[in-house]
Motif scaffolding. Structure first.
Motif, short mmCIF file in Angstrom:
data_model
loop_
_atom_site.label_atom_id
_atom_site.label_comp_id
_atom_site.label_asym_id
_atom_site.label_seq_id
_atom_site.Cartn_x
_atom_site.Cartn_y
_atom_site.Cartn_z
N ASN A 67 -34.30 26.11 -31.92
CA ASN A 67 -33.94 26.30 -33.24
C ASN A 67 -35.10 27.07 -34.06
OD1 ASN A 67 -31.31 25.11 -33.03
ND2 ASN A 67 -31.70 23.36 -33.93
N LYS A 68 -36.53 26.57 -33.63
CA LYS A 68 -37.40 27.31 -34.33
C LYS A 68 -37.78 28.89 -34.24
CE LYS A 68 -42.51 26.40 -34.92
NZ LYS A 68 -42.84 28.10 -34.87
N VAL A 69 -37.20 29.11 -33.05
CA VAL A 69 -37.11 30.84 -32.66
C VAL A 69 -36.49 31.34 -33.86
CG1 VAL A 69 -36.65 32.61 -31.01
CG2 VAL A 69 -37.31 30.33 -30.28
N PHE A 70 -35.04 30.90 -33.94
CA PHE A 70 -34.16 31.40 -34.99
C PHE A 70 -34.71 31.24 -36.54
CE2 PHE A 70 -31.35 30.87 -31.52
CZ PHE A 70 -30.64 32.20 -31.51
N LYS A 71 -35.29 30.19 -36.69
CA LYS A 71 -35.84 29.88 -38.05
C LYS A 71 -36.99 30.88 -38.41
CE LYS A 71 -35.23 24.95 -37.68
NZ LYS A 71 -36.08 23.68 -37.53
N ASP A 72 -37.96 31.13 -37.40
CA ASP A 72 -39.05 32.18 -37.59
C ASP A 72 -38.53 33.60 -37.81
OD1 ASP A 72 -40.84 29.85 -37.18
OD2 ASP A 72 -41.41 30.40 -35.38
N ILE A 73 -37.71 33.81 -36.90
CA ILE A 73 -37.16 35.38 -37.10
C ILE A 73 -36.40 35.46 -38.60
CG2 ILE A 73 -35.32 36.89 -36.19
CD1 ILE A 73 -35.59 35.46 -33.37
N LYS A 78 -38.46 39.66 -38.94
CA LYS A 78 -38.48 40.54 -37.65
C LYS A 78 -38.86 39.68 -36.54
CE LYS A 78 -42.69 42.75 -38.95
NZ LYS A 78 -43.47 43.91 -39.28
N ILE A 79 -39.09 40.38 -35.48
CA ILE A 79 -39.66 39.58 -34.27
C ILE A 79 -40.84 40.53 -33.86
CG2 ILE A 79 -37.95 40.55 -32.64
CD1 ILE A 79 -37.71 37.61 -31.80
N GLN A 80 -41.67 39.65 -33.02
CA GLN A 80 -42.84 40.36 -32.35
C GLN A 80 -42.74 40.12 -31.04
OE1 GLN A 80 -45.05 42.36 -33.81
NE2 GLN A 80 -44.51 41.98 -36.05
N ARG A 81 -43.38 41.01 -30.09
CA ARG A 81 -43.09 40.51 -28.56
C ARG A 81 -43.65 39.46 -27.89
NH1 ARG A 81 -42.15 43.44 -23.84
NH2 ARG A 81 -41.90 45.34 -24.69
N GLU A 82 -45.01 39.23 -28.27
CA GLU A 82 -45.78 38.20 -27.73
C GLU A 82 -45.12 36.78 -28.17
OE1 GLU A 82 -47.14 40.44 -29.48
OE2 GLU A 82 -48.09 41.57 -27.87
N LYS A 121 -43.07 47.76 -31.75
CA LYS A 121 -43.35 48.55 -32.70
C LYS A 121 -42.91 47.57 -33.81
CE LYS A 121 -43.74 53.34 -31.49
NZ LYS A 121 -43.15 54.43 -31.56
N GLY A 122 -42.50 46.35 -33.56
CA GLY A 122 -42.02 45.51 -34.58
C GLY A 122 -40.89 45.79 -35.30
N LYS A 123 -39.80 46.64 -34.75
CA LYS A 123 -38.77 47.32 -35.46
C LYS A 123 -37.36 46.67 -35.15
CE LYS A 123 -40.64 51.69 -36.30
NZ LYS A 123 -40.40 53.17 -36.05
N ILE A 124 -37.61 45.51 -34.49
CA ILE A 124 -36.26 44.54 -34.38
C ILE A 124 -36.24 43.71 -35.48
CG2 ILE A 124 -35.08 43.01 -32.95
CD1 ILE A 124 -36.14 44.41 -30.52
N THR A 125 -35.46 43.84 -36.31
CA THR A 125 -35.38 43.09 -37.72
C THR A 125 -34.46 41.87 -37.41
OG1 THR A 125 -33.45 44.23 -38.41
CG2 THR A 125 -35.15 45.15 -39.24
N ALA A 126 -34.46 40.78 -38.27
CA ALA A 126 -33.93 39.56 -38.26
C ALA A 126 -32.11 39.93 -37.99
CB ALA A 126 -33.90 38.63 -39.31
#
Length: 217
Positions: A67-73, A78-82, A121-126
């Motif tokens: 659930n934390k993954v989704f809350k953070d997104i 957006k989402i970062q690779r690392e 590039k950090g272009k995958i938005t929520a």
């Protein structure tokens, strides 16, 4: 803000046999994180995440991490690779960043390499990431029908134990509020009948339940 859940959410947590105390916190946090995310229905996405938790029989710790993954997104937009790789590793349910990127590529109608580039590039938005991760989790774990998978898992032995815990909590809360009435008595009677049927079908589990009830008393 308002931290009490509507009766519909409470009923859904009980139906899916999600541990109530943690489940309530998660629903409130997920709804808040998804609020305002373009093209994502916060209620439907939150419900799907709850169903996945039940269908995959996640432990409390796995469920918190998932659930934390989704809350953070939702919270960051957006989402970062690392972060994605690290968090999916923490959840440990066999869903990888590759699974996720395959869904992003499919949903955005781009190649896998282009999806990878978007992530770098950090272009995958929520708006893209939330539905893609829900779908990637279903596919990676072989879930074709989320509703039936969640229903089936909820009726299993683990779900039955959680239902008992939830029932005990609800009774304690109800007594605490001085709200015991005929409806609640009916509910407890129906619940006890359900426990009896479960006990007859699962005699071995009943011994474990007896011990569990001893520790609850």
């Amino acid at each position: 803000g308002d931290v009490t859940l509507s009766k519909n959410w409470e009923d859904e947590l009980l139906r899916l046999r999600v541990p109530l105390e943690q489940g309530r916190q998660d629903v409130i946090a997920l709804l808040a994180a998804f609020k305002g995310v373009k093209d994502v229905n916060a209620g439907i996405a939150t419900n799907d995440i709850l169903k996945l938790g039940t269908a995959l029989r996640l432990t409390t710790e796995q469920s918190k991490s998932f659930n934390k993954v989704f809350k953070d997104i939702g919270g960051k937009g957006k989402i970062q690779r690392e972060e994605l790789v690290g968090q999916l590793g923490d959840v440990g349910i066999g869903v990888t960043s590759t699974d996720f990127l395959q869904q992003v590529a499919k949903m955005q109608k781009v190649t896998f390499a282009e999806a990878e580039n978007m992530l770098s590039k950090g272009k995958i938005t929520a708006s893209i990431a939330i539905p893609a991760l829900i779908e990637a989790t279903k596919i990676a774990r072989g879930i074709t029908d989320l509703d039936s998978a969640a229903d089936k898992a909820a009726k299993g032995a683990t779900g039955s134990l959680i239902a008992l815990d939830n029932a005990v909590l609800k009774v304690k809360e109800t007594i605490g509020q001085g709200l015991i009435n005929a409806g609640v008595v009916d509910w407890i009677t129906a619940l006890a009948d359900g426990i009896l049927k479960f006990a007859q079908a699962n005699p071995k589990t009943v011994q474990a339940l007896a011990i569990a009830f001893g520790s609850l008393a």
